[in-house]
Design a protein around this motif. Structure first.
Motif, PDB file in Angstrom:
ATOM      1  N   GLY A 103      14.852  -0.599  16.295  1.00  0.00           N
ATOM      2  CA  GLY A 103      16.264  -0.272  16.411  1.00  0.00           C
ATOM      3  C   GLY A 103      17.071  -0.539  15.148  1.00  0.00           C
ATOM      4  N   GLN A 104      16.431  -1.106  14.143  1.00  0.00           N
ATOM      5  CA  GLN A 104      17.135  -1.473  12.907  1.00  0.00           C
ATOM      6  C   GLN A 104      16.702  -0.588  11.738  1.00  0.00           C
ATOM      7  OE1 GLN A 104      19.564  -3.935  12.919  1.00  0.00           O
ATOM      8  NE2 GLN A 104      19.157  -3.768  15.117  1.00  0.00           N
ATOM      9  N   ALA A 105      17.610  -0.443  10.787  1.00  0.00           N
ATOM     10  CA  ALA A 105      17.294   0.279   9.557  1.00  0.00           C
ATOM     11  C   ALA A 105      16.411  -0.584   8.676  1.00  0.00           C
ATOM     12  CB  ALA A 105      18.574   0.648   8.822  1.00  0.00           C
ATOM     13  N   SER A 106      15.488   0.061   8.012  1.00  0.00           N
ATOM     14  CA  SER A 106      14.643  -0.569   7.008  1.00  0.00           C
ATOM     15  C   SER A 106      15.045   0.059   5.676  1.00  0.00           C
ATOM     16  CB  SER A 106      13.167  -0.298   7.304  1.00  0.00           C
ATOM     17  OG  SER A 106      12.352  -0.772   6.255  1.00  0.00           O
ATOM     18  N   THR A 107      15.374  -0.781   4.703  1.00  0.00           N
ATOM     19  CA  THR A 107      15.834  -0.268   3.417  1.00  0.00           C
ATOM     20  C   THR A 107      15.021  -0.881   2.284  1.00  0.00           C
ATOM     21  OG1 THR A 107      17.512  -2.003   3.254  1.00  0.00           O
ATOM     22  CG2 THR A 107      18.198   0.101   4.240  1.00  0.00           C
ATOM     23  N   GLY A 108      15.082  -0.223   1.157  1.00  0.00           N
ATOM     24  CA  GLY A 108      14.383  -0.712  -0.017  1.00  0.00           C
ATOM     25  C   GLY A 108      14.375   0.354  -1.097  1.00  0.00           C
ATOM     26  N   ARG A 109      13.402   0.241  -1.984  1.00  0.00           N
ATOM     27  CA  ARG A 109      13.283   1.176  -3.091  1.00  0.00           C
ATOM     28  C   ARG A 109      11.812   1.511  -3.309  1.00  0.00           C
ATOM     29  NH1 ARG A 109      16.660   3.487  -6.071  1.00  0.00           N
ATOM     30  NH2 ARG A 109      18.366   2.181  -5.426  1.00  0.00           N
ATOM     31  N   MET A 110      11.531   2.779  -3.556  1.00  0.00           N
ATOM     32  CA  MET A 110      10.161   3.208  -3.830  1.00  0.00           C
ATOM     33  C   MET A 110       9.681   2.581  -5.138  1.00  0.00           C
ATOM     34  SD  MET A 110       9.423   5.075  -1.219  1.00  0.00           S
ATOM     35  CE  MET A 110       7.809   5.562  -1.779  1.00  0.00           C
ATOM     36  N   THR A 111       8.393   2.256  -5.199  1.00  0.00           N
ATOM     37  CA  THR A 111       7.806   1.717  -6.426  1.00  0.00           C
ATOM     38  C   THR A 111       6.739   2.646  -6.988  1.00  0.00           C
ATOM     39  OG1 THR A 111       6.164   0.420  -5.191  1.00  0.00           O
ATOM     40  CG2 THR A 111       8.257  -0.668  -5.718  1.00  0.00           C
ATOM     41  N   TYR A 112       6.506   3.773  -6.326  1.00  0.00           N
ATOM     42  CA  TYR A 112       5.516   4.738  -6.795  1.00  0.00           C
ATOM     43  C   TYR A 112       5.986   5.309  -8.134  1.00  0.00           C
ATOM     44  CZ  TYR A 112       1.949   8.345  -6.552  1.00  0.00           C
ATOM     45  OH  TYR A 112       0.861   9.140  -6.812  1.00  0.00           O
ATOM     46  N   PRO A 113       5.112   5.314  -9.161  1.00  0.00           N
ATOM     47  CA  PRO A 113       5.516   5.800 -10.485  1.00  0.00           C
ATOM     48  C   PRO A 113       6.141   7.196 -10.433  1.00  0.00           C
ATOM     49  CG  PRO A 113       3.370   4.753 -10.606  1.00  0.00           C
ATOM     50  CD  PRO A 113       3.724   4.845  -9.144  1.00  0.00           C
ATOM     51  N   GLY A 114       7.307   7.300 -11.028  1.00  0.00           N
ATOM     52  CA  GLY A 114       8.052   8.550 -11.056  1.00  0.00           C
ATOM     53  C   GLY A 114       9.059   8.688  -9.924  1.00  0.00           C
ATOM     54  N   TYR A 115       8.964   7.809  -8.923  1.00  0.00           N
ATOM     55  CA  TYR A 115       9.858   7.869  -7.772  1.00  0.00           C
ATOM     56  C   TYR A 115      10.669   6.584  -7.589  1.00  0.00           C
ATOM     57  CZ  TYR A 115       7.425  12.143  -6.481  1.00  0.00           C
ATOM     58  OH  TYR A 115       6.913  13.416  -6.484  1.00  0.00           O
ATOM     59  N   TRP A 132       0.811  -1.219   0.000  1.00  0.00           N
ATOM     60  CA  TRP A 132       0.000   0.000   0.000  1.00  0.00           C
ATOM     61  C   TRP A 132       0.843   1.267   0.000  1.00  0.00           C
ATOM     62  CZ3 TRP A 132       0.269   3.469   3.997  1.00  0.00           C
ATOM     63  CH2 TRP A 132       0.734   3.005   5.226  1.00  0.00           C
ATOM     64  N   PHE A 133       2.033   1.219   0.586  1.00  0.00           N
ATOM     65  CA  PHE A 133       2.894   2.405   0.646  1.00  0.00           C
ATOM     66  C   PHE A 133       3.664   2.600  -0.654  1.00  0.00           C
ATOM     67  CE2 PHE A 133       6.194   5.262   2.173  1.00  0.00           C
ATOM     68  CZ  PHE A 133       5.532   6.021   3.125  1.00  0.00           C
ATOM     69  N   ARG A 134       3.723   1.546  -1.447  1.00  0.00           N
ATOM     70  CA  ARG A 134       4.423   1.532  -2.729  1.00  0.00           C
ATOM     71  C   ARG A 134       5.935   1.640  -2.550  1.00  0.00           C
ATOM     72  NH1 ARG A 134       0.278   4.883  -6.599  1.00  0.00           N
ATOM     73  NH2 ARG A 134      -1.393   3.372  -6.435  1.00  0.00           N
ATOM     74  N   VAL A 135       6.438   0.630  -1.824  1.00  0.00           N
ATOM     75  CA  VAL A 135       7.878   0.510  -1.605  1.00  0.00           C
ATOM     76  C   VAL A 135       8.219  -0.973  -1.560  1.00  0.00           C
ATOM     77  CG1 VAL A 135       7.653   0.669   0.917  1.00  0.00           C
ATOM     78  CG2 VAL A 135       9.819   1.241  -0.150  1.00  0.00           C
ATOM     79  N   LYS A 136       9.328  -1.352  -2.165  1.00  0.00           N
ATOM     80  CA  LYS A 136       9.816  -2.733  -2.106  1.00  0.00           C
ATOM     81  C   LYS A 136      10.882  -2.773  -1.030  1.00  0.00           C
ATOM     82  CE  LYS A 136      10.877  -6.900  -3.939  1.00  0.00           C
ATOM     83  NZ  LYS A 136      10.846  -7.817  -2.846  1.00  0.00           N
ATOM     84  N   LEU A 137      10.528  -3.374   0.120  1.00  0.00           N
ATOM     85  CA  LEU A 137      11.442  -3.404   1.261  1.00  0.00           C
ATOM     86  C   LEU A 137      12.319  -4.646   1.216  1.00  0.00           C
ATOM     87  CD1 LEU A 137       8.991  -2.127   4.000  1.00  0.00           C
ATOM     88  CD2 LEU A 137      10.831  -0.861   2.884  1.00  0.00           C
ATOM     89  N   ASP A 138      13.542  -4.503   1.712  1.00  0.00           N
ATOM     90  CA  ASP A 138      14.522  -5.592   1.691  1.00  0.00           C
ATOM     91  C   ASP A 138      14.272  -6.660   2.750  1.00  0.00           C
ATOM     92  OD1 ASP A 138      15.876  -4.325  -0.419  1.00  0.00           O
ATOM     93  OD2 ASP A 138      17.115  -3.172   0.974  1.00  0.00           O
ATOM     94  N   GLY A 139      13.500  -6.341   3.788  1.00  0.00           N
ATOM     95  CA  GLY A 139      13.261  -7.317   4.844  1.00  0.00           C
ATOM     96  C   GLY A 139      12.284  -6.795   5.874  1.00  0.00           C
TER      97      GLY A 139
END
Length: 148
Positions: A43-55, A31-38
């Motif tokens: 206390g931990q970092a959350s990383t990934g890449r946005m999937t929203y068109p244009g971003y 729903w947030f339009r992000v592909k998260l790595d895990g």
């Protein structure tokens, strides 16, 4: 108020369903339009890449602060950090809090993002404006997601 954004919505879904949509990294990503790595972990970092068109060129990076089921999920991040040529890491991040309350016919969800006053002055107005509009859209996205 220049330091915070507050949004709220009534969701016709049980609190446990909304909690899962917020804290399961796959559901959050849908729903947030992000592909998260895990998965999210306090206390931990959350990383990934946005999937929203244009971003799609935007990296997602947040640090999970709290996961207090089923009432509070929070993370810090750098708001409206969309220029890949800039290093935002020296800025103070804002705090995003998802606050859930069970009500008779579903869940009341409130989102509060605070700490904009700590941003560099030249970024504050744009970050507030863009994130305010972004949270309006995300409220609709989670509503559609949990209402299925």
């Amino acid at each position: 108020m220049t330091d915070r954004i507050e949004k709220s919505i009534h969701l016709n879904a049980p609190i446990d369903r909304v909690w899962r949509a917020l804290t399961d990294h796959t559901e959050f990503g849908a729903w947030f339009r992000v592909k998260l790595d895990g998965p999210f972990s306090p206390g931990q970092a959350s990383t990934g890449r946005m999937t929203y068109p244009g971003y799609e060129h935007i990296e997602w990076r947040a640090t999970v602060q709290k996961m207090e089921a089923p009432r509070l999920f929070s993370f810090t991040w750098h708001p409206y950090a969309i220029d890949p040529t800039l290093d935002y890491s020296q800025e103070t991040p804002t705090l995003v809090e998802f606050l859930l309350e069970a009500v008779a016919d579903g869940t009341h969800l409130r989102i509060v993002e605070s700490g904009f006053d700590a941003l560099p002055a030249h970024r504050t107005a744009d970050a507030l404006r863009m994130n305010s509009g972004g949270w309006d859209q995300q409220m609709e996205n989670i509503k559609k997601h949990v209402h299925g």
